[in-house]
Scaffold this motif. Structure first.
Motif, mmCIF file in Angstrom:
data_model
loop_
_atom_site.group_PDB
_atom_site.id
_atom_site.type_symbol
_atom_site.label_atom_id
_atom_site.label_comp_id
_atom_site.label_asym_id
_atom_site.label_seq_id
_atom_site.Cartn_x
_atom_site.Cartn_y
_atom_site.Cartn_z
ATOM 1 N N TYR A 6 0.819 -1.214 0.000
ATOM 2 C CA TYR A 6 0.000 0.000 0.000
ATOM 3 C C TYR A 6 0.850 1.259 0.000
ATOM 4 C CZ TYR A 6 0.958 0.650 4.988
ATOM 5 O OH TYR A 6 1.572 0.858 6.197
ATOM 6 N N LEU A 7 2.100 1.148 0.439
ATOM 7 C CA LEU A 7 2.973 2.322 0.455
ATOM 8 C C LEU A 7 3.297 2.805 -0.953
ATOM 9 C CD1 LEU A 7 5.352 1.270 3.349
ATOM 10 C CD2 LEU A 7 3.687 3.139 3.395
ATOM 11 N N ASP A 8 3.036 1.974 -1.950
ATOM 12 C CA ASP A 8 3.248 2.383 -3.344
ATOM 13 C C ASP A 8 2.046 3.143 -3.909
ATOM 14 O OD1 ASP A 8 5.795 1.232 -3.503
ATOM 15 O OD2 ASP A 8 4.950 -0.745 -3.968
ATOM 16 N N TRP A 9 0.983 3.259 -3.144
ATOM 17 C CA TRP A 9 -0.189 4.009 -3.609
ATOM 18 C C TRP A 9 0.181 5.466 -3.860
ATOM 19 C CZ3 TRP A 9 -4.346 2.124 0.474
ATOM 20 C CH2 TRP A 9 -4.629 0.774 0.217
ATOM 21 N N PRO A 10 -0.536 6.141 -4.745
ATOM 22 C CA PRO A 10 -0.189 7.537 -5.081
ATOM 23 C C PRO A 10 -0.474 8.551 -3.975
ATOM 24 C CG PRO A 10 -2.171 6.836 -6.256
ATOM 25 C CD PRO A 10 -1.601 5.613 -5.619
ATOM 26 N N PHE A 11 -1.049 8.107 -2.860
ATOM 27 C CA PHE A 11 -1.253 9.022 -1.733
ATOM 28 C C PHE A 11 0.081 9.471 -1.129
ATOM 29 C CE2 PHE A 11 -5.254 6.375 -1.212
ATOM 30 C CZ PHE A 11 -6.114 7.368 -1.661
ATOM 31 N N PHE A 12 1.135 8.670 -1.344
ATOM 32 C CA PHE A 12 2.380 8.879 -0.612
ATOM 33 C C PHE A 12 3.496 9.403 -1.487
ATOM 34 C CE2 PHE A 12 0.191 5.246 1.442
ATOM 35 C CZ PHE A 12 -0.106 5.861 2.655
ATOM 36 N N GLU A 13 4.436 10.089 -0.824
ATOM 37 C CA GLU A 13 5.679 10.521 -1.446
ATOM 38 C C GLU A 13 6.815 9.660 -0.904
ATOM 39 O OE1 GLU A 13 6.031 14.729 -0.643
ATOM 40 O OE2 GLU A 13 3.879 15.029 -1.013
ATOM 41 N N ASP A 14 7.974 9.768 -1.497
ATOM 42 C CA ASP A 14 9.111 8.952 -1.052
ATOM 43 C C ASP A 14 9.430 9.196 0.420
ATOM 44 O OD1 ASP A 14 9.417 7.703 -3.482
ATOM 45 O OD2 ASP A 14 11.023 9.031 -4.182
ATOM 46 N N ARG A 15 9.258 10.429 0.879
ATOM 47 C CA ARG A 15 9.558 10.727 2.284
ATOM 48 C C ARG A 15 8.629 9.949 3.219
ATOM 49 N NH1 ARG A 15 6.069 14.901 4.234
ATOM 50 N NH2 ARG A 15 4.718 15.705 2.575
ATOM 51 N N HIS A 16 7.395 9.705 2.799
ATOM 52 C CA HIS A 16 6.486 8.915 3.620
ATOM 53 C C HIS A 16 6.910 7.453 3.657
ATOM 54 C CE1 HIS A 16 3.681 12.310 2.411
ATOM 55 N NE2 HIS A 16 3.710 12.387 3.723
ATOM 56 N N ARG A 17 7.343 6.954 2.515
ATOM 57 C CA ARG A 17 7.804 5.562 2.467
ATOM 58 C C ARG A 17 9.050 5.371 3.322
ATOM 59 N NH1 ARG A 17 4.889 5.832 -2.526
ATOM 60 N NH2 ARG A 17 6.279 7.348 -3.484
ATOM 61 N N ASP A 18 9.939 6.349 3.274
ATOM 62 C CA ASP A 18 11.157 6.280 4.097
ATOM 63 C C ASP A 18 10.793 6.340 5.589
ATOM 64 O OD1 ASP A 18 12.698 6.157 1.820
ATOM 65 O OD2 ASP A 18 13.214 8.295 1.831
ATOM 66 N N LEU A 19 9.864 7.218 5.918
ATOM 67 C CA LEU A 19 9.434 7.351 7.306
ATOM 68 C C LEU A 19 8.871 6.031 7.829
ATOM 69 C CD1 LEU A 19 8.675 9.118 9.819
ATOM 70 C CD2 LEU A 19 6.502 9.572 8.666
ATOM 71 N N ALA A 20 7.994 5.401 7.056
ATOM 72 C CA ALA A 20 7.373 4.151 7.485
ATOM 73 C C ALA A 20 8.418 3.054 7.674
ATOM 74 C CB ALA A 20 6.319 3.715 6.470
ATOM 75 N N ALA A 21 9.380 2.967 6.758
ATOM 76 C CA ALA A 21 10.410 1.936 6.848
ATOM 77 C C ALA A 21 11.317 2.154 8.057
ATOM 78 C CB ALA A 21 11.231 1.905 5.558
ATOM 79 N N GLN A 22 11.710 3.397 8.281
ATOM 80 C CA GLN A 22 12.608 3.695 9.393
ATOM 81 C C GLN A 22 11.915 3.479 10.740
ATOM 82 O OE1 GLN A 22 13.797 7.723 8.503
ATOM 83 N NE2 GLN A 22 14.839 7.099 6.611
ATOM 84 N N LEU A 23 10.645 3.881 10.838
ATOM 85 C CA LEU A 23 9.932 3.697 12.091
ATOM 86 C C LEU A 23 9.671 2.219 12.361
ATOM 87 C CD1 LEU A 23 8.502 4.774 14.565
ATOM 88 C CD2 LEU A 23 6.456 5.137 13.173
#
Length: 387
Positions: A6-23
Motif C-alpha cells: 500500500y505504500l506504493d499508492w499515489p497518496f504517498f511521497e518517497d519521504r512517507h515511504r522512508d518514514l514508514a520503513a525507518q519507524l
C-alpha cells in the motif's frame, strides 16, 4: 510479514515511504517486551524514547519553521506504532492531540513554550474536552472560565482524560459565555500543578492507558493562556478532531494489520487432520474478509489524510468515514483472528487477546461510531442540497 504494498499508492511521497520503513525498524528494536506493570511510568518512558529519537517531531508543528502538520505522516506513524504496541501508539497520539490546538491556533509564545518540550518528549500533553454530563455533546459543556482582571478562573470537571494525572500540560475547553451552546466555549493551555487543579479519580479500563477525572476549583490561569479567540473553542476542538480523527482510524488499521498477520501465521502453521488450517475453505473465507477490510480501511484513511495535506480546508466527511469504517471493521478483523486462534486467542497477554482489548475504545473516543454516522449523514444531506 505485513503487506506493505500500500505504500506504493499515489497518496504517498518517497519521504512517507522512508518514514514508514525507518519507524518500522525502530519499533521492532525498541518496542519488544514492553513492561505493562506500571502504565504511568511506561508511558513516560515511551514519550521520552519517541522524543529522543525524533518521532515526536511529527506530532506538532515546529515553532521555528511554521510548516503545517503532515497528516499522512501522523497516520503512518500511528499505524506503524499500533501494529507493534498499543501503548506506544497511545503515547505518540496524545502528544499530537494534546497540543493540536496549539499547533493550529496557538500564539508564537505558546508554541515556543510548550511545543518545544512536547516534540522533544520532555513534557507530556493531554486534551481535556469530555465532561461527566456532556460526553460527545461538546456544545453542552458546563465547565466555566470567568475572567477576573488579568486571569481566568476555572471551575468544573473533566473526565475520561487520556494522560490525566501524568500530563504536564492540558488543552482545556471551558465556557466563557459569549453565547449559549457551542459559541460560548473557549480553549486554554493549562499547566499541571496549579492551585485548585486536582486529579480526583484514576480510571481503569480493559486496555491499560492512563485516564483520569480532573476537577478545577477556583483555579486561576492568566489571560495569555487563551488559545485563539474567546468563544472559538468549539471551532478549535472540531478543527483539531478534523486532523486527528483520521489518525485514530490509522491506529485501528495498524491493529487490523497485526491481527491479519497473526491470523495468517496461525492458519499456515497450525495443522488439522494432517493439513494446514488454511486449507479449510471456511478459513480462507475469513482471511479474505479480513484482507478486504484492511485494504478498504487503508483507502479511506489515506484518502482523508491526503485530502487534508493537499489543502482541503475541512475533511470532516472523509475523516468521519475513515474513523467509522476503520474502527468498526478492525473490531471484526480482530474478532476473526481471535476465533482462528481457538483457545489460545483468549489467553491473557496473547497478541490477539491484547488487540481485542485495545480496539474497543477506538470506536468510542474522538467521536463514537454513531456520532460519525450522524456526521456522514449530515454531510451527505448538505452535499445534496448544495451546501
Amino acid at each position: 510479514m505485513v503487506d506493505k504494498s500500500y505504500l506504493d499508492w499515489p497518496f504517498f511521497e518517497d519521504r512517507h515511504r522512508d518514514l514508514a520503513a525507518q519507524l518500522d525498524e525502530w519499533a521492532a528494536s525498541e518496542l519488544a517486551g514492553i513492561d505493562y506493570s506500571d502504565t504511568d511510568q511506561t508511558c513516560r518512558d515511551l514519550v521520552a524514547a519517541l522524543g529522543r529519537d525524533g518521532w515526536l517531531s511529527h506530532s506538532a508543528v515546529d515553532p521555528d519553521a511554521g510548516a503545517p502538520l503532515d497528516v499522512r505522516s501522523l497516520c503512518l506513524i500511528r499505524e506503524t506504532l499500533a501494529r507493534h504496541d498499543g501503548l506506544a501508539d497511545f503515547s505518540f497520539a496524545m502528544q499530537g492531540l494534546g497540543t493540536g490546538a496549539l499547533s493550529l491556533f496557538g500564539t508564537d509564545a505558546q508554541k515556543t513554550e510548550w511545543l518545544t518540550q512536547t516534540r522533544a518528549g520532555k513534557a507530556i500533553s493531554a486534551f481535556a474536552l469530555t465532561e461527566p454530563q456532556s460526553g460527545s455533546d461538546v456544545a453542552n459543556s458546563t465547565m466555566t472560565a470567568v475572567q477576573d482582571g488579568a486571569d481566568f478562573v476555572l471551575n468544573g470537571e473533566k473526565t475520561w482524560i487520556s494522560n490525566g494525572g501524568i500530563a504536564d500540560v492540558y488543552t482545556l475547553f471551558a465556557r466563557t459565555g459569549e453565547a449559549p451552546g457551542a459559541k460560548g466555549l473557549s480553549a486554554f493551555v493549562v499547566p499541571a500543578g496549579l492551585p485548585g487543579f486536582e486529579v480526583v479519580e484514576r480510571l481503569d479500563t480493559m486496555a491499560p492507558h492512563p485516564l483520569a477525572t480532573l476537577r478545577f476549583t477556583d483555579c486561576r490561569i492568566p489571560v495569555t493562556a487563551l488559545i485563539g479567540d474567546r468563544g472559538a473553542g468549539f471551532k478549535i476542538a472540531m478543527s483539531v478532531l478534523d486532523v486527528f480523527r483520521s489518525t485514530v482510524a490509522a491506529a485501528a488499521l495498524g491493529f487490523s494489520r497485526r491481527a491479519l498477520d497473526e491470523a495468517l501465521n496461525r492458519v499456515t502453521t497450525r495443522r488439522v487432520q494432517g493439513a494446514p488450517l488454511f486449507d479449510l475453505q471456511m478459513v480462507q473465507g475469513h482471511i479474505a474478509d479480513m484482507a478486504l477490510d484492511v485494504d478498504a480501511a487503508a483507502l479511506l484513511v489515506y484518502r482523508a489524510a491526503w485530502a487534508k495535506d493537499s489543502g482541503a480546508p475541512r475533511v470532516t466527511r472523509e475523516a468521519a468515514m475513515a474513523k467509522l469504517f476503520a474502527t468498526d471493521h478492525a473490531q471484526q478483523v480482530i474478532d476473526k483472528a481471535v476465533q482462528l486462534h481457538g483457545g489460545d486467542g483468549v489467553k491473557s497477554n496473547e497478541t490477539v487477546e491484547k488487540l481485542y482489548r485495545e480496539i474497543r475504545a477506538l470506536r468510542i473516543y474522538e467521536g463514537a461510531s454513531d456520532v460519525q454516522r450522524v456526521i456522514i449523514a449530515r454531510q451527505a444531506l448538505d452535499a445534496m442540497q448544495g451546501g
